[in-house]
Design a protein around this motif. Structure first.
Motif, mmCIF file in Angstrom:
data_model
loop_
_atom_site.group_PDB
_atom_site.id
_atom_site.type_symbol
_atom_site.label_atom_id
_atom_site.label_comp_id
_atom_site.label_asym_id
_atom_site.label_seq_id
_atom_site.Cartn_x
_atom_site.Cartn_y
_atom_site.Cartn_z
ATOM 1 N N LEU A 1 0.863 -1.180 0.000
ATOM 2 C CA LEU A 1 0.000 0.000 0.000
ATOM 3 C C LEU A 1 0.897 1.226 0.000
ATOM 4 N N HIS A 2 0.741 2.116 -0.985
ATOM 5 C CA HIS A 2 1.647 3.258 -1.126
ATOM 6 C C HIS A 2 1.363 4.341 -0.093
ATOM 7 N N LYS A 3 0.125 4.752 0.026
ATOM 8 C CA LYS A 3 -0.381 5.736 0.995
ATOM 9 C C LYS A 3 -0.145 7.201 0.636
ATOM 10 N N ASP A 4 0.712 7.495 -0.337
ATOM 11 C CA ASP A 4 1.007 8.907 -0.613
ATOM 12 C C ASP A 4 1.109 9.175 -2.115
ATOM 13 N N LEU A 5 0.116 8.685 -2.852
ATOM 14 C CA LEU A 5 0.095 8.905 -4.294
ATOM 15 C C LEU A 5 -0.340 10.336 -4.587
ATOM 16 N N LEU B 1 6.205 6.163 3.134
ATOM 17 C CA LEU B 1 5.051 5.960 4.017
ATOM 18 C C LEU B 1 4.343 4.633 3.745
ATOM 19 N N SER B 2 4.896 3.843 2.872
ATOM 20 C CA SER B 2 4.209 2.627 2.415
ATOM 21 C C SER B 2 4.137 1.571 3.517
ATOM 22 N N GLU B 3 3.341 0.562 3.244
ATOM 23 C CA GLU B 3 3.184 -0.539 4.199
ATOM 24 C C GLU B 3 2.984 -1.838 3.417
#
Length: 426
Positions: free
Chosen positions: A277-281, A304-306
């Motif tokens: 999951l990128h979270k900051d596109l 910031l990914s997970e």
């Protein structure tokens, strides 16, 4: 490109390994006599073989036109590699005493050629090549350094291109390949995220191998810094492209936006399939690989990914840029479709020149995102109905009904002819 690669042949020498992929690419992993590390695509191998053929006798150079020479087999010794081309000529590559790579047509006597063919027959009969998978992350090396000066053994031409609270960014030239790379120097003391998050960023990038996701090649570390060696993209940020269009009173043509969004959705579909999951596109985290008309893009910054565990559906670790956050992010229940909301915000911005939601405070943006529909009628008058339909499916506050990346790629908008799209002046 898949995160795994299938190899046709792998040959191990005393100090390095050479692998030939099924697609004909040659890879080298290991050290030459000067201790320089080689890794990744050995792009010079095929062209070097062609150059060697061109310097052979006239008959050979006539037979070996550039488009006809292919490497079909490889054998590796302590310091030299033999390459066999599709029409049976053997070339020798290796390091001399100064560590310089030399290549030429191997002057093999008849008994040597016969021995080569005999070894081939024995291997093919008793040790047939088997299909096996090698993960890209295995070949992303991590090496300790005393200080940053240790990087000079691997890279040259350091050019400072960016500074931030986390550290600095340089464009460097790799000594082994001669290619430009980006060196991201992260200060352990100044990093805005915990050391564990830096490790997640590294792990996420190592696990991903896709044409539209920035590649990581090496990791170095000393007592004060972590150094990420990344792919070099020379085309600039998507954000800059948006602002330049805005200065001229224009938005990007819908056909161009469609080409960009298709690459983004393809990258997200691949990324999510790998549980990342990128979270900051956002447009600041999308780079053009070069300035050619093909306009290939890469998604960057996995800080910031997970990485989700198998069976994990969501995370409580909220992060991102507020104007691109999905409603569920404010409730601290993020999932892969949270990235899709961010993609919808980006698509809305590209098509209209405006963000669907903005505000002077986080609370104001949160209120709008969780309660108000975007102004489609006012902002999207020039946008085709099929594009607006896709936007509505991306910016759907109901997570269950929001499109996944795979569903987005199947939308009719991607079947529209570019000739039907025109530039719009705002």
């Amino acid at each position: 490109m898949d995160a795994s690669r299938k190899w046709a042949r792998v040959s191990c020498g005393g100090t390095f390994t050479v692998a030939l992929s099924e697609s004909g690419e040659l890879y080298s992993f290991g050290y030459n006599q000067c201790g320089a590390l080689g890794h990744g695509p050995w792009d010079g191998a095929a062209s070097a073989a062609r150059q060697a053929a061109a310097h052979a006798d006239t008959a050979a150079s006539q037979r070996h036109r550039a488009d006809n020479v292919h490497i079909v087999d490889v054998a590796c010794g302590n310091y030299h590699t033999l390459l066999l081309t599709n029409d049976g000529i053997v070339y020798a590559m290796g390091s001399n005493g100064n560590g310089e790579c030399g290549l030429g047509a191997a002057k093999l006597h008849a008994p040597a050629s016969q021995f080569w063919r005999l070894i081939q027959r024995i291997r093919d009969r008793y040790f047939p090549a088997k299909e096996f998978v090698v993960q890209k992350q295995i070949f992303v090396n991590r090496q300790p350094l005393e200080t940053m000066s240790g990087l000079f053994s691997f890279f040259t031409d350091f050019e400072l291109v960016g500074t931030g609270s986390f550290g600095t960014v340089y464009v460097v030239r790799e000594l082994v390949s001669g290619k430009l790379r980006v060196c991201k120097c992260i200060s352990k003391a100044k990093a805005l995220v915990a050391a564990s998050q830096i490790e997640i960023e590294i792990s996420a990038m190592k696990a991903l191998n896709h044409p539209n996701i920035l590649k990581i090649f090496d990791v170095f570390e000393d007592a004060k810094h972590v150094y990420l060696i990344l792919e070099h993209c020379s085309g600039g940020e998507l954000y800059k492209r948006i602002t330049q269009s805005g200065k001229h009173g224009c938005v990007l043509a819908e056909g161009e936006v469609r080409g960009l969004m298709k690459q983004i959705f393809q990258a997200l579909a691949y990324m999510h399939s790998k549980k990342v999951l990128h979270k900051d596109l956002k447009p600041e985290n999308i780079l053009f690989n070069d300035r050619t008309t093909r306009e290939r893009i890469s998604i960057i910054d996995f800080g910031l990914s997970e990485i989700f565990d198998n069976g994990q559906d969501f995370t409580r670790n909220a992060a991102g840029t507020v104007t691109y956050m999905a409603p569920e992010v404010f409730a601290r229940k993020l999932c892969f479709k949270s990235d899709m909301w961010s993609a919808g915000v980006l698509m809305f911005l590209l098509l209209t020149g405006h963000l669907p939601y903005s505000g002077s405070t986080v609370l104001e943006v949160r209120r709008k995102v969780t309660r108000i529909e975007p102004a489609y009628e006012r902002r999207c008058q020039h946008v085709t109905k099929v594009a607006v339909d896709l936007l509505r499916n991306l910016l759907n506050r109901n997570v269950a009904k929001r499109f996944s990346a795979v569903e987005a790629l199947q939308h009719p908008w991607f079947k529209v002819s570019d000739t039907e799209i025109f530039e719009y002046r705002v």
